[in-house]
Design a protein around this motif. Sequence first.
Motif, PDB file in Angstrom:
ATOM      1  N   THR A 127       9.905  -0.599   6.980  1.00  0.00           N
ATOM      2  CA  THR A 127       8.938  -0.259   5.929  1.00  0.00           C
ATOM      3  C   THR A 127       7.502  -0.326   6.471  1.00  0.00           C
ATOM      4  OG1 THR A 127       8.849  -2.539   5.076  1.00  0.00           O
ATOM      5  CG2 THR A 127      10.382  -1.039   4.007  1.00  0.00           C
ATOM      6  N   ALA A 128       7.274  -1.202   7.435  1.00  0.00           N
ATOM      7  CA  ALA A 128       5.915  -1.379   7.976  1.00  0.00           C
ATOM      8  C   ALA A 128       5.352  -0.084   8.559  1.00  0.00           C
ATOM      9  CB  ALA A 128       5.916  -2.482   9.019  1.00  0.00           C
ATOM     10  N   THR A 129       6.242   0.767   9.054  1.00  0.00           N
ATOM     11  CA  THR A 129       5.785   2.018   9.670  1.00  0.00           C
ATOM     12  C   THR A 129       6.326   3.256   8.946  1.00  0.00           C
ATOM     13  OG1 THR A 129       7.618   1.893  11.216  1.00  0.00           O
ATOM     14  CG2 THR A 129       5.506   1.031  11.986  1.00  0.00           C
ATOM     15  N   CYS A 130       6.937   3.032   7.773  1.00  0.00           N
ATOM     16  CA  CYS A 130       7.588   4.135   7.057  1.00  0.00           C
ATOM     17  C   CYS A 130       6.570   5.175   6.588  1.00  0.00           C
ATOM     18  CB  CYS A 130       8.341   3.571   5.856  1.00  0.00           C
ATOM     19  SG  CYS A 130       9.108   4.839   4.837  1.00  0.00           S
ATOM     20  N   GLU A 131       6.960   6.442   6.729  1.00  0.00           N
ATOM     21  CA  GLU A 131       6.102   7.529   6.235  1.00  0.00           C
ATOM     22  C   GLU A 131       6.902   8.475   5.346  1.00  0.00           C
ATOM     23  OE1 GLU A 131       4.231   9.368   9.610  1.00  0.00           O
ATOM     24  OE2 GLU A 131       3.073   7.549  10.106  1.00  0.00           O
ATOM     25  N   LYS A 132       7.905   7.917   4.653  1.00  0.00           N
ATOM     26  CA  LYS A 132       8.799   8.758   3.872  1.00  0.00           C
ATOM     27  C   LYS A 132       8.191   9.262   2.563  1.00  0.00           C
ATOM     28  CE  LYS A 132      12.713   6.267   3.955  1.00  0.00           C
ATOM     29  NZ  LYS A 132      14.145   6.026   3.674  1.00  0.00           N
ATOM     30  N   CYS A 133       7.104   8.626   2.125  1.00  0.00           N
ATOM     31  CA  CYS A 133       6.426   9.179   0.943  1.00  0.00           C
ATOM     32  C   CYS A 133       4.929   9.009   1.112  1.00  0.00           C
ATOM     33  CB  CYS A 133       6.931   8.543  -0.360  1.00  0.00           C
ATOM     34  SG  CYS A 133       6.160   6.986  -0.774  1.00  0.00           S
ATOM     35  N   GLU A 134       4.177   9.619   0.186  1.00  0.00           N
ATOM     36  CA  GLU A 134       2.721   9.657   0.374  1.00  0.00           C
ATOM     37  C   GLU A 134       2.042   8.302   0.181  1.00  0.00           C
ATOM     38  OE1 GLU A 134       0.922  11.015  -3.917  1.00  0.00           O
ATOM     39  OE2 GLU A 134       1.495  12.616  -2.534  1.00  0.00           O
ATOM     40  N   LEU A 135       2.779   7.324  -0.333  1.00  0.00           N
ATOM     41  CA  LEU A 135       2.169   6.001  -0.527  1.00  0.00           C
ATOM     42  C   LEU A 135       1.777   5.353   0.808  1.00  0.00           C
ATOM     43  CD1 LEU A 135       4.330   4.489  -3.425  1.00  0.00           C
ATOM     44  CD2 LEU A 135       2.084   5.570  -3.545  1.00  0.00           C
ATOM     45  N   HIS A 136       2.313   5.865   1.889  1.00  0.00           N
ATOM     46  CA  HIS A 136       1.976   5.258   3.187  1.00  0.00           C
ATOM     47  C   HIS A 136       0.524   5.534   3.594  1.00  0.00           C
ATOM     48  CE1 HIS A 136       2.573   9.202   5.159  1.00  0.00           C
ATOM     49  NE2 HIS A 136       1.884   8.694   6.159  1.00  0.00           N
ATOM     50  N   TYR A 137      -0.059   6.602   3.038  1.00  0.00           N
ATOM     51  CA  TYR A 137      -1.437   6.949   3.435  1.00  0.00           C
ATOM     52  C   TYR A 137      -2.436   5.853   3.051  1.00  0.00           C
ATOM     53  CZ  TYR A 137       0.088  11.734   4.372  1.00  0.00           C
ATOM     54  OH  TYR A 137       0.713  12.840   4.882  1.00  0.00           O
ATOM     55  N   SER A 138      -2.228   5.284   1.876  1.00  0.00           N
ATOM     56  CA  SER A 138      -3.229   4.344   1.363  1.00  0.00           C
ATOM     57  C   SER A 138      -2.820   2.876   1.513  1.00  0.00           C
ATOM     58  CB  SER A 138      -3.507   4.650  -0.114  1.00  0.00           C
ATOM     59  OG  SER A 138      -2.301   4.755  -0.830  1.00  0.00           O
ATOM     60  N   ARG A 139      -1.632   2.624   2.041  1.00  0.00           N
ATOM     61  CA  ARG A 139      -1.235   1.215   2.110  1.00  0.00           C
ATOM     62  C   ARG A 139      -1.957   0.496   3.250  1.00  0.00           C
ATOM     63  NH1 ARG A 139       4.221   2.593   4.810  1.00  0.00           N
ATOM     64  NH2 ARG A 139       3.465   2.770   6.938  1.00  0.00           N
ATOM     65  N   LYS A 140      -2.205  -0.772   3.023  1.00  0.00           N
ATOM     66  CA  LYS A 140      -2.691  -1.629   4.098  1.00  0.00           C
ATOM     67  C   LYS A 140      -1.490  -2.317   4.747  1.00  0.00           C
ATOM     68  CE  LYS A 140      -6.470  -4.868   4.873  1.00  0.00           C
ATOM     69  NZ  LYS A 140      -7.632  -5.439   4.171  1.00  0.00           N
ATOM     70  N   HIS A 141      -0.674  -2.934   3.901  1.00  0.00           N
ATOM     71  CA  HIS A 141       0.576  -3.537   4.370  1.00  0.00           C
ATOM     72  C   HIS A 141       1.708  -3.122   3.446  1.00  0.00           C
ATOM     73  CE1 HIS A 141      -1.431  -6.224   7.166  1.00  0.00           C
ATOM     74  NE2 HIS A 141      -2.260  -6.581   6.228  1.00  0.00           N
ATOM     75  N   ALA A 142       2.818  -2.722   4.012  1.00  0.00           N
ATOM     76  CA  ALA A 142       4.010  -2.540   3.187  1.00  0.00           C
ATOM     77  C   ALA A 142       4.455  -3.933   2.739  1.00  0.00           C
ATOM     78  CB  ALA A 142       5.115  -1.868   3.986  1.00  0.00           C
ATOM     79  N   VAL A 143       5.108  -3.968   1.563  1.00  0.00           N
ATOM     80  CA  VAL A 143       5.586  -5.240   1.018  1.00  0.00           C
ATOM     81  C   VAL A 143       7.101  -5.143   0.849  1.00  0.00           C
ATOM     82  CG1 VAL A 143       5.347  -6.864  -0.907  1.00  0.00           C
ATOM     83  CG2 VAL A 143       3.379  -5.498  -0.205  1.00  0.00           C
ATOM     84  N   PRO A 144       7.845  -5.475   1.891  1.00  0.00           N
ATOM     85  CA  PRO A 144       9.292  -5.275   1.814  1.00  0.00           C
ATOM     86  C   PRO A 144       9.978  -6.230   0.846  1.00  0.00           C
ATOM     87  CG  PRO A 144       8.694  -6.378   3.872  1.00  0.00           C
ATOM     88  CD  PRO A 144       7.414  -5.971   3.205  1.00  0.00           C
ATOM     89  N   GLY A 145       9.378  -7.391   0.626  1.00  0.00           N
ATOM     90  CA  GLY A 145      10.015  -8.423  -0.205  1.00  0.00           C
ATOM     91  C   GLY A 145      10.323  -9.631   0.644  1.00  0.00           C
ATOM     92  N   GLU A 146      10.630 -10.738  -0.007  1.00  0.00           N
ATOM     93  CA  GLU A 146      10.929 -11.951   0.766  1.00  0.00           C
ATOM     94  C   GLU A 146      11.807 -12.903  -0.017  1.00  0.00           C
ATOM     95  OE1 GLU A 146       6.844 -13.082   1.482  1.00  0.00           O
ATOM     96  OE2 GLU A 146       6.866 -14.474  -0.223  1.00  0.00           O
ATOM     97  N   GLY A 147      12.481 -13.758   0.741  1.00  0.00           N
ATOM     98  CA  GLY A 147      13.375 -14.742   0.140  1.00  0.00           C
ATOM     99  C   GLY A 147      14.594 -14.918   1.010  1.00  0.00           C
ATOM    100  N   PRO A 148      15.446 -15.883   0.648  1.00  0.00           N
ATOM    101  CA  PRO A 148      16.623 -16.153   1.473  1.00  0.00           C
ATOM    102  C   PRO A 148      17.630 -14.994   1.460  1.00  0.00           C
ATOM    103  CG  PRO A 148      16.499 -17.685  -0.412  1.00  0.00           C
ATOM    104  CD  PRO A 148      15.328 -16.773  -0.514  1.00  0.00           C
TER     105      PRO A 148
END
Length: 208
Positions: free
Chosen positions: A14-35
């Motif tokens: 997700t950090a380098t994903c360019e599958k949709c236009e939201l990647h243009y304006s993102r600073k950091h992708a937020v994949p999620g977190e937890g166990p």
Amino acid sequence: MNPKEILAKIAEETATCEKCELHYSRKHAVPGEGPADAEIMLIGEGPGFHENEQGRPFVGAAGKFLDELLTLIDLKREDVFITNVVKCRPPGNRDPKPEELAACSDYLERQIHAINPKVIVTLGRFSMLRFLPNAKIGQIHGQAMSIRGRLVVPMYHPAAALHQRSLKPIIEADFKKLPELIQKTDTIIEYQEEEHKRKDEPKQLSMF
Ligand code: URA
Ligand code: SF4
């Protein structure tokens, strides 16, 4: 790959994903977190301002309220997996577009498979619609649905409760039901998927 490795791989993608236009304006992708073996998975809508800055889910005002909701049931953030239906921030916090939801869907699907949670809590409308395509949040919030053997509990979005104070006691009451719902899976209503299916959908369509 074990579940932890799969989750790490998804985060990396997700950090380098360019599958949709939201990647243009993102600073950091937020994949999620937890166990990787979390019993509860919480799925929100998409990163907001603070999440985009930090690359972590629910770290702003809504996240603070979410922490309070978890405390009500003696859970900490570290006990649950938290993610969103889109991993990059929609500019100005606008609604995610259908093509963005579709482009990002595979990441969430792989996360659900890897974690295999006992219960999925959807936070807000877009997350709910992924599992319950025609549902109305006002009618089914706090009710556990069994969808292909997995428990899905739709809830209001914590940010909605911050904007509309009358929702606060409702979302609190819904959260308080969670421990019992997880124990009593036999009392759960089987969601009548067929009634809600569009006629042209393929029969084998998997939601997970
Ligand atoms: N709202 C969401 O839906 N997700 C976040 O991560 C933060 C706020
Ligand atoms: Fe990729 Fe999802 Fe980000 Fe779009 S929102 S660029 S699909 S990670």
